[in-house]
Design a protein around this motif. Structure first.
Motif, PDB file in Angstrom:
ATOM      1  N   LEU A  96       1.130 -17.183   1.513  1.00  0.00           N
ATOM      2  CA  LEU A  96       2.215 -16.353   1.007  1.00  0.00           C
ATOM      3  C   LEU A  96       1.785 -15.626  -0.265  1.00  0.00           C
ATOM      4  N   ASP A  97       2.267 -14.384  -0.424  1.00  0.00           N
ATOM      5  CA  ASP A  97       2.014 -13.723  -1.701  1.00  0.00           C
ATOM      6  C   ASP A  97       3.077 -14.160  -2.712  1.00  0.00           C
ATOM      7  N   ASP A  98       2.946 -13.723  -3.953  1.00  0.00           N
ATOM      8  CA  ASP A  98       3.829 -14.193  -5.024  1.00  0.00           C
ATOM      9  C   ASP A  98       5.289 -13.845  -4.762  1.00  0.00           C
ATOM     10  N   MET A  99       5.548 -12.645  -4.231  1.00  0.00           N
ATOM     11  CA  MET A  99       6.927 -12.222  -4.002  1.00  0.00           C
ATOM     12  C   MET A  99       7.579 -13.046  -2.898  1.00  0.00           C
ATOM     13  N   GLN A 100       6.812 -13.428  -1.877  1.00  0.00           N
ATOM     14  CA  GLN A 100       7.368 -14.264  -0.811  1.00  0.00           C
ATOM     15  C   GLN A 100       7.727 -15.647  -1.331  1.00  0.00           C
ATOM     16  N   LYS A 101       6.850 -16.225  -2.147  1.00  0.00           N
ATOM     17  CA  LYS A 101       7.149 -17.542  -2.748  1.00  0.00           C
ATOM     18  C   LYS A 101       8.364 -17.444  -3.664  1.00  0.00           C
ATOM     19  N   HIS A 102       8.429 -16.350  -4.415  1.00  0.00           N
ATOM     20  CA  HIS A 102       9.550 -16.136  -5.326  1.00  0.00           C
ATOM     21  C   HIS A 102      10.860 -16.014  -4.535  1.00  0.00           C
ATOM     22  N   HIS A 113      24.958 -19.655  -9.186  1.00  0.00           N
ATOM     23  CA  HIS A 113      23.585 -19.992  -9.567  1.00  0.00           C
ATOM     24  C   HIS A 113      23.454 -21.518  -9.611  1.00  0.00           C
ATOM     25  N   PHE A 114      22.588 -22.051  -8.749  1.00  0.00           N
ATOM     26  CA  PHE A 114      22.380 -23.498  -8.669  1.00  0.00           C
ATOM     27  C   PHE A 114      21.275 -23.904  -9.647  1.00  0.00           C
ATOM     28  N   SER A 115      21.388 -25.097 -10.186  1.00  0.00           N
ATOM     29  CA  SER A 115      20.329 -25.575 -11.089  1.00  0.00           C
ATOM     30  C   SER A 115      19.077 -25.853 -10.264  1.00  0.00           C
ATOM     31  N   ALA A 116      17.979 -25.227 -10.634  1.00  0.00           N
ATOM     32  CA  ALA A 116      16.740 -25.366  -9.861  1.00  0.00           C
ATOM     33  C   ALA A 116      15.557 -24.982 -10.726  1.00  0.00           C
ATOM     34  N   ASN A 117      14.432 -25.628 -10.459  1.00  0.00           N
ATOM     35  CA  ASN A 117      13.177 -25.310 -11.145  1.00  0.00           C
ATOM     36  C   ASN A 117      12.406 -24.320 -10.265  1.00  0.00           C
ATOM     37  N   ILE A 118      12.406 -23.031 -10.675  1.00  0.00           N
ATOM     38  CA  ILE A 118      11.813 -21.973  -9.854  1.00  0.00           C
ATOM     39  C   ILE A 118      10.326 -22.227  -9.594  1.00  0.00           C
ATOM     40  N   SER A 119       9.584 -22.672 -10.623  1.00  0.00           N
ATOM     41  CA  SER A 119       8.140 -22.900 -10.460  1.00  0.00           C
ATOM     42  C   SER A 119       7.871 -23.968  -9.407  1.00  0.00           C
ATOM     43  N   LYS A 120       8.638 -25.075  -9.462  1.00  0.00           N
ATOM     44  CA  LYS A 120       8.452 -26.149  -8.474  1.00  0.00           C
ATOM     45  C   LYS A 120       8.817 -25.671  -7.068  1.00  0.00           C
ATOM     46  N   LEU A 121       9.869 -24.872  -6.992  1.00  0.00           N
ATOM     47  CA  LEU A 121      10.278 -24.357  -5.680  1.00  0.00           C
ATOM     48  C   LEU A 121       9.230 -23.397  -5.117  1.00  0.00           C
ATOM     49  N   GLU A 122       8.618 -22.590  -5.963  1.00  0.00           N
ATOM     50  CA  GLU A 122       7.562 -21.678  -5.499  1.00  0.00           C
ATOM     51  C   GLU A 122       6.360 -22.464  -4.977  1.00  0.00           C
ATOM     52  N   GLU A 123       6.037 -23.596  -5.657  1.00  0.00           N
ATOM     53  CA  GLU A 123       4.938 -24.440  -5.197  1.00  0.00           C
ATOM     54  C   GLU A 123       5.282 -25.075  -3.852  1.00  0.00           C
ATOM     55  N   LYS A 124       6.540 -25.509  -3.707  1.00  0.00           N
ATOM     56  CA  LYS A 124       6.992 -26.060  -2.418  1.00  0.00           C
ATOM     57  C   LYS A 124       6.879 -25.011  -1.319  1.00  0.00           C
ATOM     58  N   ALA A 125       7.236 -23.781  -1.649  1.00  0.00           N
ATOM     59  CA  ALA A 125       7.149 -22.692  -0.670  1.00  0.00           C
ATOM     60  C   ALA A 125       5.706 -22.465  -0.253  1.00  0.00           C
ATOM     61  N   ALA A 148      11.565 -17.324  -1.614  1.00  0.00           N
ATOM     62  CA  ALA A 148      11.944 -18.646  -1.102  1.00  0.00           C
ATOM     63  C   ALA A 148      12.602 -19.477  -2.196  1.00  0.00           C
ATOM     64  N   ALA A 149      12.058 -19.419  -3.410  1.00  0.00           N
ATOM     65  CA  ALA A 149      12.632 -20.171  -4.529  1.00  0.00           C
ATOM     66  C   ALA A 149      14.019 -19.642  -4.874  1.00  0.00           C
ATOM     67  N   LYS A 150      14.168 -18.335  -4.891  1.00  0.00           N
ATOM     68  CA  LYS A 150      15.452 -17.724  -5.220  1.00  0.00           C
ATOM     69  C   LYS A 150      16.527 -18.063  -4.175  1.00  0.00           C
ATOM     70  N   ALA A 151      16.113 -18.224  -2.930  1.00  0.00           N
ATOM     71  CA  ALA A 151      17.071 -18.568  -1.877  1.00  0.00           C
ATOM     72  C   ALA A 151      17.708 -19.930  -2.137  1.00  0.00           C
ATOM     73  N   VAL A 152      16.935 -20.850  -2.711  1.00  0.00           N
ATOM     74  CA  VAL A 152      17.456 -22.185  -3.030  1.00  0.00           C
ATOM     75  C   VAL A 152      18.293 -22.137  -4.304  1.00  0.00           C
ATOM     76  N   ILE A 202      11.453 -15.268   5.775  1.00  0.00           N
ATOM     77  CA  ILE A 202      12.645 -15.920   6.341  1.00  0.00           C
ATOM     78  C   ILE A 202      12.284 -17.311   6.856  1.00  0.00           C
ATOM     79  N   ASN A 203      11.171 -17.416   7.587  1.00  0.00           N
ATOM     80  CA  ASN A 203      10.772 -18.712   8.144  1.00  0.00           C
ATOM     81  C   ASN A 203      10.433 -19.716   7.041  1.00  0.00           C
ATOM     82  N   THR A 204       9.838 -19.250   5.942  1.00  0.00           N
ATOM     83  CA  THR A 204       9.533 -20.130   4.809  1.00  0.00           C
ATOM     84  C   THR A 204      10.818 -20.606   4.140  1.00  0.00           C
ATOM     85  N   ILE A 205      11.758 -19.686   3.951  1.00  0.00           N
ATOM     86  CA  ILE A 205      13.058 -20.058   3.373  1.00  0.00           C
ATOM     87  C   ILE A 205      13.754 -21.086   4.255  1.00  0.00           C
ATOM     88  N   LEU A 206      13.705 -20.856   5.557  1.00  0.00           N
ATOM     89  CA  LEU A 206      14.320 -21.784   6.501  1.00  0.00           C
ATOM     90  C   LEU A 206      13.713 -23.179   6.361  1.00  0.00           C
TER      91      LEU A 206
END
Length: 748
Positions: free
Chosen positions: A324-330, A301-313, A332-336, A355-359
């Motif tokens: 993106l819907d909420d689950m897709q943003k979530h 588990h890497f240190s990360a701010n999930i809310s900020k990552l979801e906004e980036k997504a 992408a954040a979880k992948a980081v 997948i493309n958003t995570i990439l």
């Protein structure tokens, strides 16, 4: 009994399995006289045109073909005159030597030509057009043919067919003599197509007793190995004993005694589930254990701010014109934020967009990302949808070694000693990954590398052993995102809507009131076949803007009138009509014709391919033809004993006649073989069959293979029964339990 001597002028028929051959001998002194040629028939082992034979047998008169020698024995001799030597060398028996070069060689060395080739190969370089390297190659081929011929004769003494003899010899070379004298059962382990019964009959001919300890142990291990072809990683004790005793035709007590011996030697591992004994081959047991440990080690588990990552997504999606819907943003954040992430969902739920958003998000974070999929077709589709290079998992791991992934010799250059150099690896179509491939992939990933997995857990499981994706999700060891929202554009497709209904066990409408999902009611097999022909040859190609070869028939079964084998025979007759301009040849009981549509049915990592321009010049070369790849037969070359197949993107691959069991006609394929593929339109004949095959997962998988149009042909009642039937064939796998046990031991 009469005797005929001469070189083989031509071979007019050969059964590659039995070796039964019709050939014509011509005496060198009668080369230009058809009147003195002699027709010989019988089982000739590995004989080529141009070879010099002495044939003994009974003279018979065939009512159509006239006088023949029914061969009872024969021997191959080195020709003792220049004309026969030239005939042999110019026949194509030695690759690289044609008639003109053969003439130059024989003109110089005359009747001593074979002696020069065998004992003084460097002298061949005296001939214009032969380099030293080519001279050595000619001698190697010459000696290899002799060794192979001797091996063919040896193997056929054990009742092994000619085609199988070639395959066995190519695998073992001259070790075959030791194998057959010490452990004939090894053939069943190493050679695809050799079952235990074949190896057993060879062993008994070689003097092994039916109740020998060696034979019983080999039968038990073979039973466990074969259970893997049905997807199992282990067998319950009673099931193993029953199958083994039936295979060996011996008492259960004798089998149980040898199971105990194998257990003591750690060749078989015994565990318990719910107080019942289950038995593994040691290889698969330790693979499951290793996979569980490596998955947990990767799940950092890497240190990360999930809310900020979801906004980036969200912003990354907007750049691509996506909402993106909420689950897709979530996701992408979880992948980081996580070492391992599983994304699962059905068609139209946005897996590809996710997948493309995570990439994009990982690359914005400065991560080096690699993309992979289990098959070549799935990797190609991933490349098209992502705009990035994707490769097969085998290519990612730099496969090297055996031609097929069911062989012990398979080796990956990327492993724990030389891991994959990337910050993250994204793998799509993960439902197709078996325990072998998972183990190889995890060995090449170091903790700190992110593993992002995408797949539809409701698709059919892998062909190989294990229930990998389902077990990983069930264990709950890592972050899992389930995409369930069907996006508006996807919801307009009746294919996607019906796929989700099938998966949910909801009956679908078969009223033909939409534009991409049809049902044609027929109640007997011949009517179903007639409809399939009409759809392929006339209706569907203009409807989906594709050729008849692009329309794919997917059937649940191999046998029967609506099975793969019969449908391919019928469709070949309509889609690739017999013609004097098209050469054809029978292999393993199947007729192949030039211009046939064929499918590679197992991975061959060493197969060489090339691409040529319109002038015939090679501009690209590579290796690897993969299970599920579809191509067209361009050429059947009798003298060279090879078949040239053109796969997608103009890749040309050559198959020796002995390798033709790697190909099957592909006008129709089983639904299992269609995994990871997409077609413009699919036709699915459904009229009946074994209940264990006609289940929900199978129909769901078949329907989701189509991009533009699905046509079900057959019984509405059977379709509805399939949707109700959730009793797919049970798989014995325990990766889930191993992961849970490993996590529990870590927390204590």
């Amino acid at each position: 009994m009469i005797e005929a001597e001469g070189y083989v002028d031509r071979i007019t028929f050969r059964n590659e399995d039995s070796g039964y051959t019709v050939l014509y001998l011509v005496s060198p002194s009668q080369e230009n006289s058809d009147e003195d040629e002699v027709c010989c028939v019988g089982c000739f082992s590995f004989v080529s045109e141009g070879e010099y034979l002495v044939v003994r047998g009974q003279e018979v008169v065939h009512k159509t073909y006239g006088p023949q020698i029914q061969m009872e024995s024969y021997e191959q001799k080195q020709p003792d005159n220049a004309m026969a030597v030239e005939k042999y060398l110019g026949s194509g028996a030695i690759k690289g030597i044609g008639p003109a070069l053969a003439s130059r060689i024989v003109k110089k060395f005359k009747k001593d030509t074979f002696k020069i080739i065998e004992e003084e190969p460097e002298r061949l370089a005296e001939i214009k057009g032969i380099s030293m390297k080519m001279a050595v190659n000619i001698t190697e081929q010459f000696l290899a043919k002799r060794q192979m011929r001797q091996a063919m004769m040896f193997l056929q003494e054990y009742g092994i067919s000619m085609n199988m003899s070639v395959k066995i010899y190519k695998f073992y070379k001259n070790d075959i003599y030791d194998i057959l004298s010490k452990n004939p059962y090894k053939l069943a382990e190493d050679i695809q197509g050799v079952g235990f019964k074949t190896a057993d009959s060879i062993a008994i001919r070689a003097g092994f007793c039916k109740d020998s300890q060696f034979r019983i142990q080999s039968g038990i291990l073979y039973t466990l190995q074969q259970s893997g072809t049905n997807g199992h990683c282990y067998l319950p004790e009673d099931e193993l004993i029953n199958i083994s005793s039936e295979l060996l035709m011996l008492d259960r007590k004798m089998v149980l005694k040898e199971i105990d011996f194998l257990t003591m030697n750690r060749e078989v591992i015994v565990q318990k589930i719910a107080d019942k004994k289950i038995l593994y081959s040691s290889r698969l047991y330790y693979m499951e254990l290793d996979c569980a440990r490596m998955l947990i080690d990767l799940n950092i588990h890497f240190s990360a701010n999930i809310s900020k990552l979801e906004e980036k997504a969200r912003l990354s999606g907007e750049k691509q014109g996506l909402v993106l819907d909420d689950m897709q943003k979530h996701a992408a954040a979880k992948a980081v934020a996580n070492g391992v992430l599983i994304i699962t969902g059905g068609p139209g739920t946005g897996k590809t967009t996710t997948i493309n958003t995570i990439l994009a998000l990982l690359e914005e974070e400065g991560q080096d990302v690699l993309l992979a999929a289990p098959t070549g077709r799935a990797a190609k589709r991933m490349s098209e949808t992502s705009g990035r290079e994707a490769q097969t998992i085998h290519r990612l791991l730099e496969v090297n070694g055996s031609t097929s992934d069911d062989k012990v010799g398979l080796h990956f250059e990327r492993n724990e000693l030389q891991p994959i150099e990337a910050d993250a690896v994204i793998v799509d179509e993960f439902s197709m990954v078996d325990i072998y491939l998972l183990h190889a992939l995890l060995k090449a990933l170091v903790p700190g590398t992110r593993l992002i997995i995408a797949g539809d857990v409701n698709q059919l499981p892998s062909v190989g052993p294990g229930n990998v994706l389902k077990d990983m999700i069930q264990s709950g060891f890592c972050s899992i995102v389930k995409l369930e929202h069907i996006f508006r554009q996807a919801a307009e497709s009746e294919i996607i809507t019906n796929a989700h209904k099938i998966n949910a066990g909801v009956q679908i409408s078969l009223d033909n009131k939409n534009m991409d999902f049809f049902h044609l009611e027929r109640d007997n097999p011949q009517d179903v076949i007639n409809v399939i022909i009409q759809l392929i040859m006339k209706n569907l190609p203009p409807y989906v803007n594709a050729s008849p070869y692009d329309i794919q028939v997917l059937t649940p079964v191999r046998k029967g009138l609506l099975g793969v084998e019969n449908l391919n025979r019928v469709l070949q007759g309509y889609m690739n009509i017999k013609s004097p301009d098209k050469r054809e040849k029978e292999f393993h009981g199947v007729l192949f014709r030039e211009n046939d549509k064929v499918m590679q049915v197992k991975n061959n990592y060493q197969a060489k391919w090339s691409k040529k321009n319109r002038y015939g010049d090679v501009y690209e070369e590579g290796t690897g033809v993969f299970n599920g790849d579809i191509g067209i037969i361009k050429c059947i070359l009798d003298i060279e004993e090879s078949v040239i197949v053109e796969f997608e993107e103009g890749k040309l691959a050559s198959y020796d006649f002995s390798e033709m069991d790697e190909l099957e006609p592909a006008y129709a394929v089983t639904i299992h073989k269609s995994q990871g593929s997409e077609y413009p339109a699919v036709i699915i004949p459904i009229l009946g069959g074994p209940k264990m095959l006609l289940h929900r997962n199978l129909l769901y998988t078949a329907v989701t293979r189509a991009k533009k149009c699905v046509t079900l042909v057959g019984s509405k009642d059977v379709i509805y029964q399939m949707i109700k039937n959730v009793n797919e064939q049970k798989r014995y796998s325990s990766l889930c339990q191993r992961i849970v046990e490993m996590e529990d031991s870590d927390t204590k």
